[in-house]
Motif scaffolding. Structure first.
Motif, short mmCIF file in Angstrom:
data_model
loop_
_atom_site.label_atom_id
_atom_site.label_comp_id
_atom_site.label_asym_id
_atom_site.label_seq_id
_atom_site.Cartn_x
_atom_site.Cartn_y
_atom_site.Cartn_z
N ALA A 313 20.05 -43.94 -12.76
CA ALA A 313 20.93 -44.25 -13.61
C ALA A 313 20.78 -45.60 -14.45
CB ALA A 313 22.34 -43.89 -13.25
N VAL A 314 21.43 -45.79 -15.58
CA VAL A 314 21.28 -46.91 -16.34
C VAL A 314 21.80 -48.14 -15.44
CG1 VAL A 314 22.26 -48.27 -18.37
CG2 VAL A 314 21.53 -45.89 -18.43
N LEU A 315 22.90 -48.06 -14.87
CA LEU A 315 23.46 -49.28 -14.04
C LEU A 315 22.48 -49.89 -12.92
CD1 LEU A 315 25.98 -51.10 -14.62
CD2 LEU A 315 27.10 -49.90 -12.93
N ALA A 316 22.20 -48.89 -12.04
CA ALA A 316 21.35 -49.38 -11.08
C ALA A 316 19.91 -50.00 -11.59
CB ALA A 316 20.97 -48.02 -10.19
N ARG A 317 19.50 -49.37 -12.51
CA ARG A 317 18.29 -50.04 -13.38
C ARG A 317 18.42 -51.45 -13.92
NH1 ARG A 317 17.59 -45.55 -17.34
NH2 ARG A 317 16.09 -46.83 -18.18
N MET A 318 19.63 -51.60 -14.27
CA MET A 318 20.16 -53.15 -14.59
C MET A 318 20.07 -53.94 -13.41
SD MET A 318 23.08 -52.41 -17.40
CE MET A 318 22.93 -51.40 -19.21
N ALA A 319 20.59 -53.48 -12.43
CA ALA A 319 20.83 -54.25 -11.27
C ALA A 319 19.52 -54.56 -10.74
CB ALA A 319 21.59 -53.62 -10.06
N ASN A 320 18.57 -53.76 -10.84
CA ASN A 320 17.11 -53.85 -10.34
C ASN A 320 16.19 -54.54 -11.23
OD1 ASN A 320 17.92 -52.69 -7.90
ND2 ASN A 320 17.54 -50.75 -8.51
N HIS A 323 15.66 -52.16 -16.65
CA HIS A 323 16.23 -51.82 -17.96
C HIS A 323 16.08 -52.88 -18.84
CE1 HIS A 323 19.26 -50.24 -20.69
NE2 HIS A 323 19.03 -49.23 -20.03
N GLN A 324 16.04 -52.32 -20.16
CA GLN A 324 15.73 -53.49 -21.34
C GLN A 324 17.08 -54.23 -21.55
OE1 GLN A 324 15.70 -49.98 -24.00
NE2 GLN A 324 17.61 -50.62 -25.00
N ILE A 325 18.03 -53.90 -20.82
CA ILE A 325 19.24 -55.02 -20.81
C ILE A 325 19.15 -55.75 -19.55
CG2 ILE A 325 21.80 -55.21 -20.81
CD1 ILE A 325 21.92 -52.57 -22.47
N GLU A 326 19.03 -57.07 -19.98
CA GLU A 326 18.89 -57.84 -18.56
C GLU A 326 20.25 -58.49 -18.38
OE1 GLU A 326 15.54 -60.64 -19.24
OE2 GLU A 326 14.20 -59.02 -19.10
N ILE A 327 20.99 -58.10 -17.14
CA ILE A 327 22.27 -58.70 -17.06
C ILE A 327 22.09 -60.18 -16.54
CG2 ILE A 327 24.13 -58.61 -15.53
CD1 ILE A 327 23.95 -56.35 -17.55
N ILE A 351 26.71 -53.23 -6.90
CA ILE A 351 27.69 -54.05 -7.14
C ILE A 351 27.08 -55.58 -6.82
CG2 ILE A 351 29.93 -55.20 -6.48
CD1 ILE A 351 31.02 -52.34 -6.61
N ASP A 352 26.57 -55.53 -5.81
CA ASP A 352 25.78 -56.99 -5.12
C ASP A 352 24.63 -57.47 -5.78
OD1 ASP A 352 27.72 -56.95 -2.88
OD2 ASP A 352 26.21 -56.30 -1.51
N GLY A 353 23.99 -56.24 -6.26
CA GLY A 353 22.83 -56.87 -7.47
C GLY A 353 23.20 -57.36 -8.54
N LEU A 354 24.23 -56.87 -9.21
CA LEU A 354 24.87 -57.45 -10.60
C LEU A 354 25.28 -58.71 -10.44
CD1 LEU A 354 26.36 -53.94 -11.88
CD2 LEU A 354 24.29 -55.09 -12.66
N THR A 355 26.13 -58.69 -9.29
CA THR A 355 26.92 -60.15 -8.73
C THR A 355 25.75 -61.25 -8.74
OG1 THR A 355 28.60 -58.76 -7.83
CG2 THR A 355 28.44 -61.24 -7.13
N LYS A 356 24.74 -61.03 -8.04
CA LYS A 356 23.56 -61.83 -8.08
C LYS A 356 22.97 -62.28 -9.28
CE LYS A 356 19.54 -62.56 -4.95
NZ LYS A 356 18.61 -61.70 -4.03
N LEU A 357 22.99 -61.42 -10.15
CA LEU A 357 22.33 -61.92 -11.28
C LEU A 357 23.22 -62.55 -12.13
CD1 LEU A 357 20.76 -58.36 -12.22
CD2 LEU A 357 19.64 -60.60 -11.53
#
Length: 558
Positions: A313-320, A323-327, A351-357
């Motif tokens: 899904a979109v959110l996990a791909r952002m965290a990794n 995805h084209q949107i780079e958090i 959540i951890d992946g997004l926070t790390k970014l």
């Protein structure tokens, strides 16, 4: 405790048989089969989403085995609402018989038909609404409005010669819903006066005291978070949660932001909801995701899928960063949904992946960005007191939820002997106002893995877990069948066990010694040699590395 399988007794004429195929002991796979006088009615056909210990699995279906040979007796499928755990298995059921009629509300059927289109199935469907009564063979169906986290949800009252059954589907009793469509307690009271012989209530929040908070509480919180967000905002929710998306659209509009939908199912479902008038889109607030990147960061909200940590899904791909949107630093991510049991680890990894970014992550644990769509204990007590059902079969929930719901029923005066708690496949008969357990079917999970349905077994999943957690070792040898002497090998390769294959230098002499001993004892069968290799490598791996990889020896005759 293990399930005791009991072949159901023969069904007597005039007796209503109720078989929950799924939804008992799990949050998902909701499906119940009703049978009387040789005819079947199905309520819901949903899926269960896989957990981490089921690698590679896309979906889990109910086990259709009890009805596979009786599809010609199925008069219809009633769909209470449009969530995946209630409609997701419909395409797989209709693969078995495409002309089974589907009954549901306008939005529910629109969502189902969109799914079926992808499977190239055109269904026979009948749109129904609250207050409507439909006759289907020995079943008379009355539809009742209920409030849930998706518009147009319906409970169904099923009248037969054996008695009256009320099946709620998912519901809560929000008194100030966003769409002003409340659970019709007047209809519940009327059914209670008529006499409900069997009540099948939603159990998901039965162990939560009090009352479920109103949906309207979420809007101001979302408005506040978005108003203070310095850069981009990403909101993740279920792709069918129309009410939550409506609140995001409204909050974005108030703060001068555009909204871009992300994820195929989100785009599809919200397009349907908007076309049918269930989603009120403020003027000029929606923007295509490709054009959204041209806007200033503080003028965009992305509405995405992936609130359960689904890897694709979109959110996990952002965290990794896939995805084209780079958090990045200053972005705000809101997880506006509940945690489905079993998904906790996957969600917290995201959540951890997004926070790390560098993102500020808002979720149910640190802000009021979600309320449940299910009735809590206080609401269920009201229902029991209004309906005064003679018998109760709690559905839709894990075992703790089912037992909590049963306890509520007993507290309101339903005798304990009239309350049935069971698991998928329990067979319950109703006649003359009395229920009895008539048997227990042996049902299993049916796994969808890519294009295959039902071909993956629990043993296959165990092998996958071993491969993913412990690794893989292959051993190749060629043996002279006349002497048992090793001609080629042992050649050892591994994946996920050791970076350098030189680690196996210690075990090669042990393999040769074990094979020599076996040959001296008269062994000439390649299968027997294979077992010798597997035992030798297994003992060495366990003693030296404390690991349990998959070991695949290949022994051929030279």
């Amino acid at each position: 405790m293990p399930t005791t399988i009991q072949t159901p007794r023969a069904l007597e004429k005039g007796t209503l048989r109720v078989i929950p195929i799924g939804g008992l002991g799990e949050i998902g796979r909701n499906m119940t089969v009703y049978e009387i006088d040789g005819k079947l009615l199905i309520v819901d056909a949903g899926v269960l989403f896989p957990e981490e210990h089921q690698p590679g699995v896309d979906l889990i279906l109910p086990d259709f085995t009890p009805i596979k040979d009786r599809l010609h007796d199925v008069l219809g499928v009633v769909l209470t609402h449009g969530h995946e755990d209630h409609i997701g298995a419909v395409p797989y059921l209709l693969r078995l018989r495409k002309d089974i009629p589907l009954l549901g509300s306008n939005l529910t059927l629109a969502l189902v038909e969109a799914k079926l289109k992808e499977h190239r199935i055109t269904p026979y469907s009948l749109v129904v609404k609250e207050g409507q009564i439909e006759k289907m063979g020995p079943f008379e169906l009355e539809f009742v409005a209920v409030n849930h986290s998706i518009p147009d949800a319906l409970a169904v009252a099923i009248r037969t010669s054996a008695g009256l059954v009320l099946h709620t589907g998912d519901f809560k009793m929000d008194q100030l819903p966003l769409d002003n469509r409340i659970t019709d307690l007047r209809a519940f009271a009327r059914l209670g006066e008529e006499g409900v012989d069997l009540f099948l209530p939603d159990s998901t929040n039965a162990d939560v005291p009090g009352f479920t908070a109103p949906e309207r509480d979420i809007g101001p919180v979302l408005d506040d978070i978005i108003s203070r967000a310095p850069r981009r905002v990403v909101v993740a929710s279920f792709s069918s949660h129309v009410h939550r998306v409506q609140q995001v659209l409204d909050a974005a509009h108030l703060n001068g932001r555009k909204v871009a939908f992300m994820g195929r199912s989100m785009i599809r479902n919200m397009t349907i909801a908007a076309d049918l008038g269930y989603l009120k889109v403020p003027e000029n607030v929606l923007i295509d995701s490709k054009k959204a990147k041209d806007l200033p960061d503080d003028r965009i909200v992305y509405m995405s899928t992936g609130s359960q940590g689904e890897p694709m899904a979109v959110l996990a791909r952002m965290a990794n960063l896939e995805h084209q949107i780079e958090i990045g630093e200053g972005d705000t991510v809101i997880l506006a949904s509940s945690l489905i049991p079993g998904n906790e680890n996957a969600v917290y990894r995201v959540i951890d992946g997004l926070t790390k970014l560098g993102a500020h992550v808002v979720h149910k644990g640190n802000a009021k960005v979600h309320v449940s769509g299910h009735a809590s204990a206080g609401e269920l007590l009201y229902c029991y007191n209004i309906l005064r059902p003679k018998n109760v079969l709690p559905v839709h929930g894990e075992h703790r939820h089912l037992y909590a719901n049963a306890a509520l029923a007993q507290r309101t005066g339903v005798p304990a002997k009239n309350i049935i708690t069971g698991q998928d496949g329990i067979v319950v008969d109703l006649k003359d106002g009395k229920v009895t357990v008539a048997g227990q079917l042996d049902l299993s999970y049916v796994y969808v893995d890519g294009s295959t349905v039902g071909e993956i077994t629990d043993a296959d999943l165990k092998d996958r877990r071993v491969l993913s957690e412990e690794g893989f070792i292959s051993v190749f040898l060629a043996i002279d069948p006349a002497t048992g002497r090793v001609v080629v090998g042992p050649e050892i390769q591994s994946r996920g066990f050791a970076e350098d294959d030189s680690v196996f230098d210690d075990v090669r002499p042990k393999i040769l010694a074990a094979l020599t001993e076996a040959a001296e004892n008269g062994t000439r069968d390649t299968h027997a040699f294979t077992q010798v290799v597997r035992r030798t490598v297994g003992r060495w791996v366990n003693s030296q590395h404390r690991r349990r990889p998959m070991i695949v020896p290949v022994v051929i005759s030279a």
